[in-house]
Write an enzyme that holds these catalytic residues in place. Structure first.
Site, mmCIF file in Angstrom:
data_model
loop_
_atom_site.group_PDB
_atom_site.id
_atom_site.type_symbol
_atom_site.label_atom_id
_atom_site.label_comp_id
_atom_site.label_asym_id
_atom_site.label_seq_id
_atom_site.Cartn_x
_atom_site.Cartn_y
_atom_site.Cartn_z
ATOM 1 N N ARG A 1 22.818 48.151 11.036
ATOM 2 C CA ARG A 1 23.380 46.952 10.931
ATOM 3 C C ARG A 1 23.346 46.462 9.516
ATOM 4 O O ARG A 1 22.320 46.660 8.693
ATOM 5 C CB ARG A 1 22.070 46.147 11.670
ATOM 6 C CG ARG A 1 22.183 44.568 11.564
ATOM 7 C CD ARG A 1 20.957 44.091 11.440
ATOM 8 N NE ARG A 1 21.417 42.482 11.504
ATOM 9 C CZ ARG A 1 20.234 41.855 11.187
ATOM 10 N NH1 ARG A 1 19.036 41.952 11.015
ATOM 11 N NH2 ARG A 1 20.545 40.353 11.089
ATOM 12 N N HIS B 1 24.263 36.744 12.674
ATOM 13 C CA HIS B 1 23.946 36.671 14.134
ATOM 14 C C HIS B 1 25.115 37.165 14.722
ATOM 15 O O HIS B 1 25.171 36.840 15.973
ATOM 16 C CB HIS B 1 22.998 35.558 14.839
ATOM 17 C CG HIS B 1 21.639 35.444 14.026
ATOM 18 N ND1 HIS B 1 21.279 34.172 13.902
ATOM 19 C CD2 HIS B 1 20.732 36.121 13.543
ATOM 20 C CE1 HIS B 1 19.889 34.043 13.690
ATOM 21 N NE2 HIS B 1 19.572 35.497 13.229
#
Ligand code: AMP
Length: 415
Positions: free
Chosen positions: A99, A189
């Site tokens: 990530r 996000h």
């Protein structure tokens, strides 16, 4: 294929091992073989790790840096005591997915990591000075341990929002500042908003083109996204995650002149002001108690704490404001989806955000709302609600694993 998903923060490392393949994705039968969190890396780290179907193992071990943390995880993963199914040596891990918080304007899709990609992630450090360096440490550590033979992919928090039109992503600042320094809104996000939009399609049977929803990721960090025809059209976080909704410790939207005022009044430096709006504001700042929504709700209930109530109210009202703004922005939406620690677990916050919005076509069913907690997925709009209401627990790691698989196999992403 067994994929190790790594999410490295400045002093933390979260991981999952996910077994997936193209046919497995079609059947939605990916398996989470193991997961864990290592916090306070750099000192005595607090460790929680769990193999599929086994109780969690908790430990406190001094870990110098991210490399030491990764070594610790890998030793545990391959040990017979951990009981992680199908993992007995490092060779059983076939790829690694990272990530990465900021991909800037150039990294707009998940990619296999090579030197050029690392250079570009480094270029984005000035946009995410806390996050990208930690993410890079994860990449370097994994490269040292696994060598070049094990492919690694980068999945960016920003990339889902790369479809935003300029009217959404430009600030009303002199245009030259965008040209010179790329000062613009990027949004974050993205993997979470993308995941819940994908699940929404699975739950409703609608296709990409028909996906017109507002997604609210409400956790310690919070953001809203207007998703039009399946793509991000607008989102509440900006050039950094500080903009938008009220969060655990971030103020969200703020008159920028407040900062100059405080600089003069309190003699605060830029670093102190940055820390003020990112670490000492939001739920924590208003309540003076905590950034934890659970604790605030119980303070409000049990002790009628005025500032706890104010913090929760400001939080909910800001979310309502964004729903109204995005309904106007998108010419209406078919559904609102709640996700994140608060969005998934707090029926009370969902009820407060959606109260008295019948005139917009938003009517929650209290009973159904109360049932959707603790990881349950479902719908809680009342019969007459024109806009459907959903709770969809997010699963960013699953998307990271699936994107990694597709990058390794060289097949295009379908959603
Ligand atoms: P996240 O960052 O997504 O892990 O979300 C963390 C936030 O979720 C914290 O503010 C928690 O207090 C909140 N949270 C978790 N469970 C609940 C709950 N049952 N009720 C209210 N807030 C919750």
């Amino acid at each position: 294929m067994n994929i190790l998903v790594l999410n490295c923060g400045s002093s933390s490392l979260k991981f999952q091992v996910i077994a997936t393949d193209l046919e497995v994705i079609d059947r939605n039968e990916d398996r989470q073989l193991a997961r864990g969190v290592l916090e306070r890396i750099g000192t005595e780290a607090l460790i929680t790790m769990r193999a599929e179907g086994r109780p969690a193992v908790r430990d406190a071990v001094p870990l110098r840096d991210h490399r030491a943390a990764l070594d610790h995880v890998l030793r545990w993963l391959v040990s017979p005591e951990s009981g992680v199914p199908g993992i007995t040596s490092l060779g059983d891990i076939h790829a690694i997915g990272h990530r990465i918080v900021h991909g800037g304007e150039k990294l707009t899709r998940s990619v296999l990591i090579d030197e050029a990609v690392i250079d570009q992630i480094e270029e984005c450090i000035e946009l995410a000075p806390l996050h990208n360096p930690a993410n890079l440490k994860g990449i370097q550590s994994a490269r040292q341990v696994f060598g070049p033979g094990v492919p690694q992919a980068a999945v960016f928090d920003t990339s889902f929002h790369s479809t935003m039109p300029p009217e959404s992503f430009l600030y009303a600042l002199p245009y030259q500042l965008y040209v010179r320094h790329r000062v613009r809104r990027y949004g974050f996000h993205g993997t979470s908003h993308r995941y819940v939009a994908y699940r929404y399609r699975q739950l409703t049977g609608l296709n990409h083109e028909q996906t017109n929803v507002i997604t609210l990721h409400l956790g310690n960090g919070c953001s809203a996204c207007a998703i039009k025809k399946g793509a991000s059209f607008d989102t509440s976080m900006g050039m950094t995650p500080a903009e938008g909704l009220v969060m655990g410790t971030r103020s969200g939207d703020l008159d920028p002149s407040v900062l100059e005022f405080l600089h003069h009044k309190e003699g605060m430096s830029f670093d102190e002001l940055d820390s003020l709006i990112n670490k000492r504001s939001g739920l924590l700042g208003v309540s003076g108690l905590t950034n934890d929504m659970r604790d605030l709700l119980s303070e409000e209930r049990e002790h009628e704490d005025r500032r706890a109530r104010l913090a929760v109210e400001i939080f909910c009202l800001r979310a309502r404001k964004y729903i109204g703004a995005y309904l106007a922005r998108m010419n209406g939406a078919d559904a609102i989806v709640f996700t994140g620690g608060i969005g998934e677990n707090s029926a009370e916050i969902r009820a407060r955000i959606t109260a008295d919005t019948g005139f917009l076509g938003i009517v929650p069913d209290d009973g159904r709302n109360q049932e959707l907690v603790g990881g349950r997925e479902g719908e809680f709009g009342a019969e007459g609600s024109r806009i459907r209401l959903f709770v969809i627990p997010t699963n960013e790691e699953l998307l990271i694993a699936r994107d990694t698989l597709r990058c390794v196999l060289g097949v295009p992403r379908r959603w």
